[in-house]
Design a protein around this motif. Structure first.
Motif, PDB file in Angstrom:
ATOM      1  N   GLY A 129     -34.030  95.446 -23.897  1.00 32.26           N
ATOM      2  CA  GLY A 129     -34.698  95.486 -22.607  1.00 32.26           C
ATOM      3  C   GLY A 129     -34.386  94.237 -21.803  1.00 32.26           C
ATOM      4  O   GLY A 129     -33.510  93.454 -22.154  1.00 32.26           O
ATOM      5  N   VAL A 130     -35.101  94.070 -20.726  1.00 30.15           N
ATOM      6  CA  VAL A 130     -34.837  92.930 -19.841  1.00 30.15           C
ATOM      7  C   VAL A 130     -35.860  91.823 -20.021  1.00 30.15           C
ATOM      8  O   VAL A 130     -36.039  90.989 -19.157  1.00 30.15           O
ATOM      9  CB  VAL A 130     -34.766  93.386 -18.360  1.00 30.15           C
ATOM     10  CG1 VAL A 130     -33.548  94.247 -18.133  1.00 30.15           C
ATOM     11  CG2 VAL A 130     -36.027  94.120 -17.966  1.00 30.15           C
ATOM     12  N   ARG A 131     -36.528  91.826 -21.151  1.00 28.56           N
ATOM     13  CA  ARG A 131     -37.523  90.790 -21.439  1.00 28.56           C
ATOM     14  C   ARG A 131     -36.862  89.451 -21.713  1.00 28.56           C
ATOM     15  O   ARG A 131     -35.693  89.369 -22.074  1.00 28.56           O
ATOM     16  CB  ARG A 131     -38.359  91.202 -22.657  1.00 28.56           C
ATOM     17  CG  ARG A 131     -39.190  92.444 -22.417  1.00 28.56           C
ATOM     18  CD  ARG A 131     -40.035  92.781 -23.634  1.00 28.56           C
ATOM     19  NE  ARG A 131     -39.274  92.955 -24.859  1.00 28.56           N
ATOM     20  CZ  ARG A 131     -38.749  94.111 -25.256  1.00 28.56           C
ATOM     21  NH1 ARG A 131     -38.875  95.181 -24.516  1.00 28.56           N
ATOM     22  NH2 ARG A 131     -38.089  94.189 -26.381  1.00 28.56           N
ATOM     23  N   ARG A 132     -37.648  88.428 -21.572  1.00 25.24           N
ATOM     24  CA  ARG A 132     -37.175  87.070 -21.852  1.00 25.24           C
ATOM     25  C   ARG A 132     -36.752  86.959 -23.317  1.00 25.24           C
ATOM     26  O   ARG A 132     -37.445  87.439 -24.217  1.00 25.24           O
ATOM     27  CB  ARG A 132     -38.296  86.087 -21.557  1.00 25.24           C
ATOM     28  CG  ARG A 132     -37.893  84.667 -21.731  1.00 25.24           C
ATOM     29  CD  ARG A 132     -39.007  83.737 -21.360  1.00 25.24           C
ATOM     30  NE  ARG A 132     -38.551  82.368 -21.511  1.00 25.24           N
ATOM     31  CZ  ARG A 132     -39.249  81.329 -21.190  1.00 25.24           C
ATOM     32  NH1 ARG A 132     -40.453  81.491 -20.704  1.00 25.24           N
ATOM     33  NH2 ARG A 132     -38.773  80.130 -21.351  1.00 25.24           N
ATOM     34  N   GLY A 133     -35.618  86.364 -23.560  1.00 30.27           N
ATOM     35  CA  GLY A 133     -35.126  86.166 -24.917  1.00 30.27           C
ATOM     36  C   GLY A 133     -34.222  87.275 -25.423  1.00 30.27           C
ATOM     37  O   GLY A 133     -33.692  87.196 -26.530  1.00 30.27           O
ATOM     38  N   ALA A 134     -34.047  88.335 -24.620  1.00 32.32           N
ATOM     39  CA  ALA A 134     -33.231  89.464 -25.062  1.00 32.32           C
ATOM     40  C   ALA A 134     -31.784  89.047 -25.313  1.00 32.32           C
ATOM     41  O   ALA A 134     -31.180  89.457 -26.306  1.00 32.32           O
ATOM     42  CB  ALA A 134     -33.292  90.595 -24.041  1.00 32.32           C
ATOM     43  N   LEU A 135     -31.246  88.236 -24.444  1.00 27.93           N
ATOM     44  CA  LEU A 135     -29.861  87.806 -24.592  1.00 27.93           C
ATOM     45  C   LEU A 135     -29.694  86.970 -25.865  1.00 27.93           C
ATOM     46  O   LEU A 135     -28.746  87.166 -26.629  1.00 27.93           O
ATOM     47  CB  LEU A 135     -29.419  87.015 -23.358  1.00 27.93           C
ATOM     48  CG  LEU A 135     -27.951  86.643 -23.280  1.00 27.93           C
ATOM     49  CD1 LEU A 135     -27.065  87.878 -23.324  1.00 27.93           C
ATOM     50  CD2 LEU A 135     -27.680  85.858 -22.012  1.00 27.93           C
ATOM     51  N   SER A 136     -30.629  86.074 -26.117  1.00 22.13           N
ATOM     52  CA  SER A 136     -30.560  85.256 -27.341  1.00 22.13           C
ATOM     53  C   SER A 136     -30.651  86.120 -28.584  1.00 22.13           C
ATOM     54  O   SER A 136     -29.911  85.914 -29.553  1.00 22.13           O
ATOM     55  CB  SER A 136     -31.691  84.221 -27.358  1.00 22.13           C
ATOM     56  OG  SER A 136     -31.498  83.269 -26.343  1.00 22.13           O
ATOM     57  N   ARG A 137     -31.547  87.093 -28.582  1.00 25.29           N
ATOM     58  CA  ARG A 137     -31.673  87.983 -29.745  1.00 25.29           C
ATOM     59  C   ARG A 137     -30.390  88.764 -29.979  1.00 25.29           C
ATOM     60  O   ARG A 137     -29.973  88.968 -31.118  1.00 25.29           O
ATOM     61  CB  ARG A 137     -32.851  88.929 -29.569  1.00 25.29           C
ATOM     62  CG  ARG A 137     -34.180  88.256 -29.839  1.00 25.29           C
ATOM     63  CD  ARG A 137     -35.281  89.277 -30.015  1.00 25.29           C
ATOM     64  NE  ARG A 137     -35.479  90.072 -28.821  1.00 25.29           N
ATOM     65  CZ  ARG A 137     -36.396  89.847 -27.893  1.00 25.29           C
ATOM     66  NH1 ARG A 137     -37.219  88.840 -28.040  1.00 25.29           N
ATOM     67  NH2 ARG A 137     -36.496  90.619 -26.842  1.00 25.29           N
ATOM     68  N   ALA A 138     -29.756  89.215 -28.898  1.00 21.60           N
ATOM     69  CA  ALA A 138     -28.506  89.957 -29.032  1.00 21.60           C
ATOM     70  C   ALA A 138     -27.410  89.078 -29.628  1.00 21.60           C
ATOM     71  O   ALA A 138     -26.668  89.513 -30.514  1.00 21.60           O
ATOM     72  CB  ALA A 138     -28.069  90.509 -27.679  1.00 21.60           C
ATOM     73  N   VAL A 139     -27.314  87.848 -29.160  1.00 18.22           N
ATOM     74  CA  VAL A 139     -26.290  86.936 -29.681  1.00 18.22           C
ATOM     75  C   VAL A 139     -26.544  86.653 -31.161  1.00 18.22           C
ATOM     76  O   VAL A 139     -25.618  86.688 -31.981  1.00 18.22           O
ATOM     77  CB  VAL A 139     -26.246  85.621 -28.862  1.00 18.22           C
ATOM     78  CG1 VAL A 139     -25.376  84.586 -29.546  1.00 18.22           C
ATOM     79  CG2 VAL A 139     -25.746  85.899 -27.454  1.00 18.22           C
ATOM     80  N   VAL A 140     -27.796  86.404 -31.533  1.00 14.22           N
ATOM     81  CA  VAL A 140     -28.132  86.145 -32.935  1.00 14.22           C
ATOM     82  C   VAL A 140     -27.779  87.355 -33.787  1.00 14.22           C
ATOM     83  O   VAL A 140     -27.180  87.222 -34.862  1.00 14.22           O
ATOM     84  CB  VAL A 140     -29.623  85.768 -33.089  1.00 14.22           C
ATOM     85  CG1 VAL A 140     -30.042  85.786 -34.547  1.00 14.22           C
ATOM     86  CG2 VAL A 140     -29.887  84.408 -32.470  1.00 14.22           C
ATOM     87  N   GLU A 141     -28.111  88.540 -33.322  1.00 10.91           N
ATOM     88  CA  GLU A 141     -27.808  89.767 -34.068  1.00 10.91           C
ATOM     89  C   GLU A 141     -26.305  89.908 -34.306  1.00 10.91           C
ATOM     90  O   GLU A 141     -25.865  90.175 -35.425  1.00 10.91           O
ATOM     91  CB  GLU A 141     -28.323  90.983 -33.302  1.00 10.91           C
ATOM     92  CG  GLU A 141     -27.920  92.305 -33.927  1.00 10.91           C
ATOM     93  CD  GLU A 141     -28.192  93.474 -33.005  1.00 10.91           C
ATOM     94  OE1 GLU A 141     -27.331  94.357 -32.934  1.00 10.91           O
ATOM     95  OE2 GLU A 141     -29.254  93.502 -32.354  1.00 10.91           O
ATOM     96  N   GLU A 200     -35.907  76.547 -37.066  1.00 14.08           N
ATOM     97  CA  GLU A 200     -35.477  75.651 -36.007  1.00 14.08           C
ATOM     98  C   GLU A 200     -34.478  76.379 -35.122  1.00 14.08           C
ATOM     99  O   GLU A 200     -33.750  77.253 -35.576  1.00 14.08           O
ATOM    100  CB  GLU A 200     -34.809  74.422 -36.607  1.00 14.08           C
ATOM    101  CG  GLU A 200     -35.774  73.500 -37.285  1.00 14.08           C
ATOM    102  CD  GLU A 200     -35.076  72.235 -37.736  1.00 14.08           C
ATOM    103  OE1 GLU A 200     -34.168  71.764 -37.027  1.00 14.08           O
ATOM    104  OE2 GLU A 200     -35.438  71.739 -38.803  1.00 14.08           O
ATOM    105  N   LYS A 201     -34.448  76.007 -33.869  1.00 11.26           N
ATOM    106  CA  LYS A 201     -33.513  76.616 -32.937  1.00 11.26           C
ATOM    107  C   LYS A 201     -32.659  75.535 -32.317  1.00 11.26           C
ATOM    108  O   LYS A 201     -33.056  74.386 -32.221  1.00 11.26           O
ATOM    109  CB  LYS A 201     -34.259  77.389 -31.856  1.00 11.26           C
ATOM    110  CG  LYS A 201     -35.050  78.529 -32.461  1.00 11.26           C
ATOM    111  CD  LYS A 201     -35.593  79.436 -31.432  1.00 11.26           C
ATOM    112  CE  LYS A 201     -36.336  80.541 -32.161  1.00 11.26           C
ATOM    113  NZ  LYS A 201     -36.683  81.610 -31.341  1.00 11.26           N
ATOM    114  N   GLU A 202     -31.477  75.926 -31.906  1.00  8.77           N
ATOM    115  CA  GLU A 202     -30.548  74.999 -31.283  1.00  8.77           C
ATOM    116  C   GLU A 202     -29.888  75.700 -30.109  1.00  8.77           C
ATOM    117  O   GLU A 202     -29.549  76.879 -30.189  1.00  8.77           O
ATOM    118  CB  GLU A 202     -29.486  74.571 -32.294  1.00  8.77           C
ATOM    119  CG  GLU A 202     -28.522  73.555 -31.740  1.00  8.77           C
ATOM    120  CD  GLU A 202     -27.583  73.020 -32.806  1.00  8.77           C
ATOM    121  OE1 GLU A 202     -26.528  72.506 -32.426  1.00  8.77           O
ATOM    122  OE2 GLU A 202     -27.903  73.102 -33.994  1.00  8.77           O
ATOM    123  N   VAL A 203     -29.712  74.976 -29.046  1.00  8.16           N
ATOM    124  CA  VAL A 203     -29.035  75.506 -27.871  1.00  8.16           C
ATOM    125  C   VAL A 203     -27.544  75.211 -28.025  1.00  8.16           C
ATOM    126  O   VAL A 203     -27.153  74.072 -28.267  1.00  8.16           O
ATOM    127  CB  VAL A 203     -29.572  74.873 -26.569  1.00  8.16           C
ATOM    128  CG1 VAL A 203     -28.766  75.335 -25.369  1.00  8.16           C
ATOM    129  CG2 VAL A 203     -31.046  75.201 -26.400  1.00  8.16           C
TER     130      VAL A 203
END
Length: 85
Positions: free
Chosen positions: A28-40, A3-6
């Motif tokens: 990279g500049v693909r969609r979702g990159a910022l979210s993946r970085a924050v999760v990491e 599940e994901k939450e904003v």
């Protein structure tokens, strides 16, 4: 799929710029990159994802060990193993 939450947070502009730059360099500049970085970053700082508990986890732990269980109390079996090691 998990599940994901904003979560909306306010951070200083300089930090947001560093985060965007980090995400672009790493993912990279693909969609979702910022979210993946924050999760990491959060997983690294707070620990990995919460593991599910319950019987499945205990069974998996038992199957991956050399513990022989004869039906006795699980706590006793684990203590016996700890003492014998």
């Amino acid at each position: 799929m998990s599940e994901k939450e904003v979560i909306k947070v306010e951070i200083p502009r300089w930090l947001a710029e560093r985060l965007r730059r980090y995400a672009a360099e790493r993912y990279g500049v693909r969609r979702g990159a910022l979210s993946r970085a924050v999760v990491e970053i959060l997983e690294r700082e707070l620990g990995g994802p919460a593991e599910g508990g319950g019987l499945d986890r205990l069974v998996g732990l038992g199957l991956s060990s050399d513990l022989e269980w004869g039906g006795e109390d699980l706590g006793e079996a684990l203590r016996r193993r700890h003492v014998s090691n």
